[in-house]
Write a protein that holds these residues in place. Structure first.
Motif, PDB file in Angstrom:
ATOM      1  N   LEU A  60       0.827  -1.199   0.000  1.00 38.72           N
ATOM      2  CA  LEU A  60       0.000   0.000   0.000  1.00 38.72           C
ATOM      3  C   LEU A  60       0.866   1.256   0.000  1.00 38.72           C
ATOM      4  O   LEU A  60       0.584   2.209  -0.729  1.00 38.72           O
ATOM      5  N   LEU A  61       1.935   1.250   0.786  1.00 38.25           N
ATOM      6  CA  LEU A  61       2.797   2.436   0.846  1.00 38.25           C
ATOM      7  C   LEU A  61       3.463   2.712  -0.493  1.00 38.25           C
ATOM      8  O   LEU A  61       3.640   3.875  -0.867  1.00 38.25           O
ATOM      9  N   ASP A  62       3.794   1.657  -1.240  1.00 40.64           N
ATOM     10  CA  ASP A  62       4.380   1.851  -2.574  1.00 40.64           C
ATOM     11  C   ASP A  62       3.384   2.494  -3.533  1.00 40.64           C
ATOM     12  O   ASP A  62       3.783   3.181  -4.480  1.00 40.64           O
ATOM     13  N   SER A  63       2.090   2.270  -3.281  1.00 36.39           N
ATOM     14  CA  SER A  63       1.052   2.855  -4.136  1.00 36.39           C
ATOM     15  C   SER A  63       0.661   4.258  -3.691  1.00 36.39           C
ATOM     16  O   SER A  63      -0.145   4.908  -4.359  1.00 36.39           O
ATOM     17  N   ALA A  64       1.204   4.706  -2.556  1.00 35.20           N
ATOM     18  CA  ALA A  64       0.825   6.008  -2.003  1.00 35.20           C
ATOM     19  C   ALA A  64       2.068   6.795  -1.602  1.00 35.20           C
ATOM     20  O   ALA A  64       2.348   6.965  -0.416  1.00 35.20           O
ATOM     21  N   PRO A  65       2.831   7.282  -2.563  1.00 31.54           N
ATOM     22  CA  PRO A  65       4.104   7.940  -2.251  1.00 31.54           C
ATOM     23  C   PRO A  65       3.961   9.220  -1.430  1.00 31.54           C
ATOM     24  O   PRO A  65       4.904   9.636  -0.773  1.00 31.54           O
ATOM     25  N   ARG A  66       2.775   9.836  -1.447  1.00 31.44           N
ATOM     26  CA  ARG A  66       2.580  11.069  -0.685  1.00 31.44           C
ATOM     27  C   ARG A  66       2.034  10.826   0.724  1.00 31.44           C
ATOM     28  O   ARG A  66       1.932  11.753   1.524  1.00 31.44           O
ATOM     29  N   LEU A  67       1.665   9.594   1.020  1.00 31.60           N
ATOM     30  CA  LEU A  67       0.969   9.297   2.274  1.00 31.60           C
ATOM     31  C   LEU A  67       1.819   9.658   3.484  1.00 31.60           C
ATOM     32  O   LEU A  67       2.987   9.292   3.575  1.00 31.60           O
ATOM     33  N   ARG A  68       1.206  10.395   4.420  1.00 35.91           N
ATOM     34  CA  ARG A  68       1.901  10.806   5.648  1.00 35.91           C
ATOM     35  C   ARG A  68       1.212  10.319   6.912  1.00 35.91           C
ATOM     36  O   ARG A  68       1.842  10.142   7.942  1.00 35.91           O
ATOM     37  N   VAL A  69      -0.120  10.121   6.843  1.00 38.66           N
ATOM     38  CA  VAL A  69      -0.894   9.795   8.043  1.00 38.66           C
ATOM     39  C   VAL A  69      -1.929   8.723   7.725  1.00 38.66           C
ATOM     40  O   VAL A  69      -2.629   8.810   6.710  1.00 38.66           O
ATOM     41  N   VAL A  70      -2.025   7.713   8.600  1.00 38.31           N
ATOM     42  CA  VAL A  70      -3.101   6.725   8.537  1.00 38.31           C
ATOM     43  C   VAL A  70      -3.849   6.774   9.860  1.00 38.31           C
ATOM     44  O   VAL A  70      -3.253   6.581  10.926  1.00 38.31           O
ATOM     45  N   SER A  71      -5.139   7.050   9.791  1.00 45.39           N
ATOM     46  CA  SER A  71      -5.966   7.150  10.992  1.00 45.39           C
ATOM     47  C   SER A  71      -6.943   5.989  11.030  1.00 45.39           C
ATOM     48  O   SER A  71      -7.819   5.876  10.169  1.00 45.39           O
ATOM     49  N   ASN A  72      -6.800   5.138  12.048  1.00 45.53           N
ATOM     50  CA  ASN A  72      -7.666   3.974  12.218  1.00 45.53           C
ATOM     51  C   ASN A  72      -8.923   4.351  12.985  1.00 45.53           C
ATOM     52  O   ASN A  72      -8.839   4.992  14.040  1.00 45.53           O
ATOM     53  N   ILE A  73     -10.075   3.922  12.510  1.00 50.85           N
ATOM     54  CA  ILE A  73     -11.311   4.049  13.276  1.00 50.85           C
ATOM     55  C   ILE A  73     -11.449   2.770  14.105  1.00 50.85           C
ATOM     56  O   ILE A  73     -12.332   1.940  13.887  1.00 50.85           O
ATOM     57  N   SER A  74     -10.562   2.616  15.038  1.00 47.44           N
ATOM     58  CA  SER A  74     -10.484   1.390  15.835  1.00 47.44           C
ATOM     59  C   SER A  74      -9.513   1.605  16.975  1.00 47.44           C
ATOM     60  O   SER A  74      -8.557   2.370  16.839  1.00 47.44           O
ATOM     61  N   VAL A  75      -9.761   0.915  18.089  1.00 45.62           N
ATOM     62  CA  VAL A  75      -8.781   0.972  19.175  1.00 45.62           C
ATOM     63  C   VAL A  75      -7.577   0.107  18.840  1.00 45.62           C
ATOM     64  O   VAL A  75      -6.450   0.407  19.220  1.00 45.62           O
ATOM     65  N   GLY A  76      -7.793  -0.964  18.088  1.00 43.31           N
ATOM     66  CA  GLY A  76      -6.694  -1.824  17.676  1.00 43.31           C
ATOM     67  C   GLY A  76      -5.993  -1.289  16.447  1.00 43.31           C
ATOM     68  O   GLY A  76      -6.563  -0.526  15.667  1.00 43.31           O
ATOM     69  N   TYR A  77      -4.748  -1.696  16.278  1.00 46.63           N
ATOM     70  CA  TYR A  77      -4.022  -1.289  15.069  1.00 46.63           C
ATOM     71  C   TYR A  77      -3.134  -2.432  14.577  1.00 46.63           C
ATOM     72  O   TYR A  77      -2.062  -2.217  14.036  1.00 46.63           O
ATOM     73  N   MET A 297     -16.177   7.396  17.459  1.00 44.40           N
ATOM     74  CA  MET A 297     -14.927   6.828  16.954  1.00 44.40           C
ATOM     75  C   MET A 297     -14.525   7.477  15.630  1.00 44.40           C
ATOM     76  O   MET A 297     -13.363   7.832  15.425  1.00 44.40           O
ATOM     77  N   ALA A 298     -15.504   7.616  14.717  1.00 46.76           N
ATOM     78  CA  ALA A 298     -15.211   8.210  13.410  1.00 46.76           C
ATOM     79  C   ALA A 298     -14.767   9.662  13.555  1.00 46.76           C
ATOM     80  O   ALA A 298     -13.831  10.117  12.878  1.00 46.76           O
ATOM     81  N   MET A 299     -15.421  10.402  14.440  1.00 45.82           N
ATOM     82  CA  MET A 299     -15.050  11.799  14.626  1.00 45.82           C
ATOM     83  C   MET A 299     -13.664  11.922  15.258  1.00 45.82           C
ATOM     84  O   MET A 299     -12.860  12.776  14.860  1.00 45.82           O
ATOM     85  N   LEU A 300     -13.377  11.071  16.243  1.00 46.68           N
ATOM     86  CA  LEU A 300     -12.049  11.103  16.858  1.00 46.68           C
ATOM     87  C   LEU A 300     -10.975  10.754  15.834  1.00 46.68           C
ATOM     88  O   LEU A 300      -9.902  11.380  15.798  1.00 46.68           O
ATOM     89  N   ALA A 301     -11.251   9.768  14.979  1.00 48.67           N
ATOM     90  CA  ALA A 301     -10.287   9.402  13.936  1.00 48.67           C
ATOM     91  C   ALA A 301     -10.056  10.569  12.986  1.00 48.67           C
ATOM     92  O   ALA A 301      -8.923  10.826  12.558  1.00 48.67           O
ATOM     93  N   ALA A 302     -11.115  11.287  12.653  1.00 52.45           N
ATOM     94  CA  ALA A 302     -10.978  12.456  11.778  1.00 52.45           C
ATOM     95  C   ALA A 302     -10.152  13.546  12.455  1.00 52.45           C
ATOM     96  O   ALA A 302      -9.310  14.192  11.821  1.00 52.45           O
ATOM     97  N   GLU A 303     -10.379  13.753  13.737  1.00 54.30           N
ATOM     98  CA  GLU A 303      -9.608  14.761  14.477  1.00 54.30           C
ATOM     99  C   GLU A 303      -8.132  14.379  14.544  1.00 54.30           C
ATOM    100  O   GLU A 303      -7.241  15.232  14.388  1.00 54.30           O
ATOM    101  N   ASN A 304      -7.855  13.090  14.771  1.00 51.17           N
ATOM    102  CA  ASN A 304      -6.468  12.615  14.749  1.00 51.17           C
ATOM    103  C   ASN A 304      -5.818  12.894  13.395  1.00 51.17           C
ATOM    104  O   ASN A 304      -4.679  13.370  13.308  1.00 51.17           O
ATOM    105  N   LEU A 305      -6.559  12.577  12.330  1.00 51.21           N
ATOM    106  CA  LEU A 305      -6.043  12.723  10.972  1.00 51.21           C
ATOM    107  C   LEU A 305      -5.729  14.184  10.653  1.00 51.21           C
ATOM    108  O   LEU A 305      -4.630  14.513  10.185  1.00 51.21           O
TER     109      LEU A 305
END
Length: 326
Positions: A60-77, A297-305
């Motif tokens: 996935l990272l090879d397909s997203a060269p600009r990616l800087r942040v991944v925000s999970n809508i989950s307590v687990g990662y 959860m979704a709102m917190l993930a958005a705020e993190n992002l």
């Protein structure tokens, strides 16, 4: 230039509106989860990704060269390949705390449902089999004043302990990587070895996160240590249990029953023996599944992002990726 975000699952409009204040974004509008091959096609120009199950690996990272942040809508990662993300300096976040009470409620519900045989007796009544006084063959097990053993005394474990102690007057045993003396003092819970917990508990509740050390933490040896009258509850991750060992323990009467929210393969396969066992309560991985909690959860993930994309430390940074924050 505003950062670009891809939202890989359906989220409430309020969450999209919040992201829109700070970022340009695209979203997956199809049903269910976005297919992996589709995500790899569309993520190329994204700086941030909002997701909850997508495996974040080198592909996935090879397909997203600009990616800087991944925000999970989950307590687990456990969907994060931490090594690959570290090597690229990718920030990863999750959504703890907002689901603690909701998951704890569900665990107590599983305990009661399994001990008092509620789903089984619901089917009994609806099938027209209730024709008189209920006999001993349909009796359940008390929850109150029994002993509960919690494996993994994190935030959710503490919420479960609080409900068990003050709601059901249970004795509480726990084992954890680190001892929680403050919790012991506040609630009178008892720290012990896993062996003692398994041998003395009437309800064994597994709440450990999924890590390489916790894969199959419950297997033949552990189930053999439990009381024959004990009930096993799993609301952590399916991979923390050797499912074949659990099926064997149930089939051979080594434990009395099980309440399960998670499985080694999800959705559970229709031929899985667990589905044919009357002493097993099965629900479809719904620990945090209430409307309010999923919104939070979704709102917190958005705020993190957004916070991470704005160059600030997000409130729920995954500890192993802290060095990615500059």
């Amino acid at each position: 230039m505003r950062p670009k975000v891809f939202i890989a699952k359906k989220v409430p409009k309020e969450v999209e509106d919040y992201i829109d204040q700070y970022c340009d974004y695209d979203t997956w509008n199809g049903s269910g989860l976005i297919p992996r091959n589709e995500l790899l096609k569309v993520i190329g120009n994204s700086d941030g990704l909002l997701t909850n199950r997508e495996y974040i690996n080198q592909e996935l990272l090879d397909s997203a060269p600009r990616l800087r942040v991944v925000s999970n809508i989950s307590v687990g990662y456990n969907n994060f390949d931490l090594g690959a993300m570290k090597s690229r300096g990718i920030i990863g976040t999750n959504t703890p705390t907002v689901l603690d009470d909701t998951v704890a409620d569900l665990v107590l519900g599983l305990m009661i449902a399994t001990a008092r045989r509620i789903p089984e007796l619901d089917r009994f009544v609806k099938a027209g089999q209730w024709r008189g006084v209920v006999g001993e063959e349909l009796f359940g097990t008390d929850v109150h004043h029994r002993t509960i053993g919690i494996i993994g005394m994190g935030r959710i474990g503490e919420c479960i302990a609080e409900r068990a102690k003050f709601g059901f007057k249970m004795r509480i045993l726990y084992c954890n990587r680190t001892r929680k003396v403050d919790v012991e003092n506040r609630m009178g819970v008892e720290h012990c070895s896993m062996e003692q917990l398994l041998q003395e508990s009437d309800f064994v509740v597994l709440m450990t996160p999924l890590t390489p050390k916790t894969v199959n933490i419950m297997s033949d040896r552990e189930f053999n240590l439990m009381k024959r009258s004990a009930i096993f509850i799993n609301a952590s991750r399916g991979e923390t249990v050797n499912e074949n060992a659990l099926i064997k323990a149930l089939a051979e009467g080594k434990i009395s029953g099980a309440g399960l929210d998670v499985y080694s393969k999800e959705p559970i396969e229709p031929h899985n023996p667990l589905l044919g066992m009357q002493n097993v309560v099965t629900i479809p991985h719904i620990g945090s599944a209430t409307a309010q909690t999923r919104f939070d959860m979704a709102m917190l993930a958005a705020e993190n992002l957004v916070r991470a994309l704005m160059g600030k430390e997000p409130p729920n940074l995954v500890p192993e990726l802290r060095e990615s924050v500059k």
